[in-house]
Design an enzyme around this catalytic site. Sequence first.
Site, short mmCIF file in Angstrom:
data_model
loop_
_atom_site.label_atom_id
_atom_site.label_comp_id
_atom_site.label_asym_id
_atom_site.label_seq_id
_atom_site.Cartn_x
_atom_site.Cartn_y
_atom_site.Cartn_z
N HIS A 187 47.22 22.32 26.81
CA HIS A 187 47.42 24.04 26.55
C HIS A 187 46.68 24.25 24.60
CE1 HIS A 187 50.34 24.77 29.28
NE2 HIS A 187 49.85 25.76 28.99
N GLU A 427 50.48 28.37 41.42
CA GLU A 427 49.62 26.80 40.56
C GLU A 427 50.12 25.69 41.26
OE1 GLU A 427 50.57 27.56 36.75
OE2 GLU A 427 52.57 28.62 36.80
N ASN A 448 44.66 25.85 36.17
CA ASN A 448 44.77 24.90 35.30
C ASN A 448 45.72 24.07 35.95
OD1 ASN A 448 43.00 26.25 33.46
ND2 ASN A 448 44.91 27.12 32.24
N CYS A 496 43.95 32.73 36.97
CA CYS A 496 43.72 32.84 35.14
C CYS A 496 43.41 32.13 34.67
CB CYS A 496 44.69 33.92 35.34
SG CYS A 496 46.31 33.09 35.47
C1 PEP Z 1 46.69 27.67 34.79
O1 PEP Z 1 48.00 27.25 34.93
O2 PEP Z 1 46.53 28.01 35.40
C2 PEP Z 1 47.57 28.82 33.62
C3 PEP Z 1 47.04 30.35 33.52
O3 PEP Z 1 48.98 28.96 33.06
P1 PEP Z 1 48.83 27.65 31.95
O4 PEP Z 1 47.88 27.12 31.73
O5 PEP Z 1 49.48 27.97 30.49
O6 PEP Z 1 50.44 26.14 32.78
MG MG Z 2 50.14 26.86 34.27
#
Ligand code: PEP
Ligand code: MG
Length: 536
Positions: A187, A427, A448, A496
């Site tokens: 993150h 996810e 991600n 995203c």
């Molecule tokens: C992801 O997991 O791709 C996402 C956009 O959320 P985060 O990176 O905040 O877990």
């Molecule tokens: Mg995520």
Amino acid sequence: MSRKTELRWRGTVASRGLVLGPVVVRRSTEGTARRQGTPDEEWQALTDAVERTQQRLQGLAETADEMAAEVLEVQLAILDDEGLLDPAREAIEGGAPADRAWVDVLGDLIAVYEAEEDEYFRARAADLKDLRDSVLAALNGADEVPVATEGSTAILVDRELTPSRFLEMDWTRFRGAALTGGSATSHVAMLARSRGIPLLVGLDGDLSALPQAVEAVLDAEEGWLVLKPEEATRAAFGQAVAARAKEAEQQAAYLAQPAETAGGRRITVLMNVDDPGAVEALDPGHCDGIGLTRTEFLFTGSSLPDETTQYQVYAALVRWASGRPVTIRTLDAGGDKPIAGLTPDGEMNTFLGVRGIRLSLARPDVFRVQLRALARAAALGPLKVMCPMVTVPEEIVQVRELLSQVIMDLRTEGTACAMPQLGMMVEVPAAALRAGGFAVDFYSIGSNDLVQYVTATARDNGALAPLHNPRDPAVLELIGRVVKAGAAADREVSVCGDMAAEPEFLPILLGLGLSAVSVAPAALARVKATIARFDG
Ligand code: PEP
Ligand code: MG
């Protein structure tokens, strides 16, 4: 370090960019064990850490709003208690290390507060956990936010950086950072990309011998930190900066235009918001709306944000977007984003733990506050609510029920509100495999986490980077399925996760039929330029 010769340290690019400036070295020991000293040394270390924490909290209290100041006062009052450290002293004299002695003292106190009947006192237990962690950070030397002068081109060099530490830092005083630890999919890396702050991780250098203020080139394009750069390196740096500026200028030409492929396909380009305060400086005309707002970063202060605070933040985003959709993700705490007092302590595997919607459903007291604020802001414009880490359809059923309840309550109170669209992050592989079975209005693929869960590689573990591959056929297979499920149900599907912003991955996604992406503000121009080049 020898005085003259250039020294090159290899690193992995986590956020692209180039910087020339002096290094500010910090050697935080987050995540590494302290070495225990003699009882006298341990006692000294603990009292020093408590004193430093007091100073830090006093500093914070001076600029905090009323509610945060109240929490800080409680914490300061506890540290002021003369008898507080008596049991710790005894434990240290009996051979305990300072950190264990401190954790035990606070653990006893936390247990007392948690057992209270009165809700006010029970809620204070979270403040105590926060205090426990602050003193622990001070003991580990991880409490100092390094400073450089405003407007300087300083490069922060450190071992680790946590998301909360990143957010605490004043990035007008640093141009970039290089970490010996970290990973490109953590993150912190994501925050750096979103702010356009160049970042290298996994640096292969020894920080213990690195003096402060040594001049360096941070080449977060090719993956080098070059200390004491020679003339030739400086010249190459100048050329690379000029080439980047030219490229950025070419990409900027696409910024104000709707995104369209070379084949004439219109692609929705939304924006990811990690720092709601920063959007005011951006032009809403550069995107088709907000595709992801990570609200967990509103929860990193010393107290949970109340309904009014949250409503004001969400309402400001809706107003800023001027009629464009604004997607707000409900709290995604847990994993590598723990929140003291909210996420469970002691989970063996936090990424597979009580995270995201699991935590929200387990804490309806906290979740209701967020849903009320969201439903109120939905009365102002097209606000969409998105749930993270959804695994089974039942979770969405529960969220809908809660949302309907809070809307009924708000209407009974006579408070303006509206039912927002409800969507989910895809996810978790189980959700991707049967996306069509969820009663949602839209999907957004969190690549991600999807990559992390499909390939069983923790996103914060740099050593597994080669396996953590968004191009893995299993990952692409799942993304393709979700795109199809969305088309079949006439529901929007976007991506995203960071994959959507990468020129090497975006064409693959477009090739899978994806027609919406959500990317960091700093990536909008590059993404639109990449789309314009895609022939399909
Ligand atoms: C992801 O997991 O791709 C996402 C956009 O959320 P985060 O990176 O905040 O877990
Ligand atoms: Mg995520």
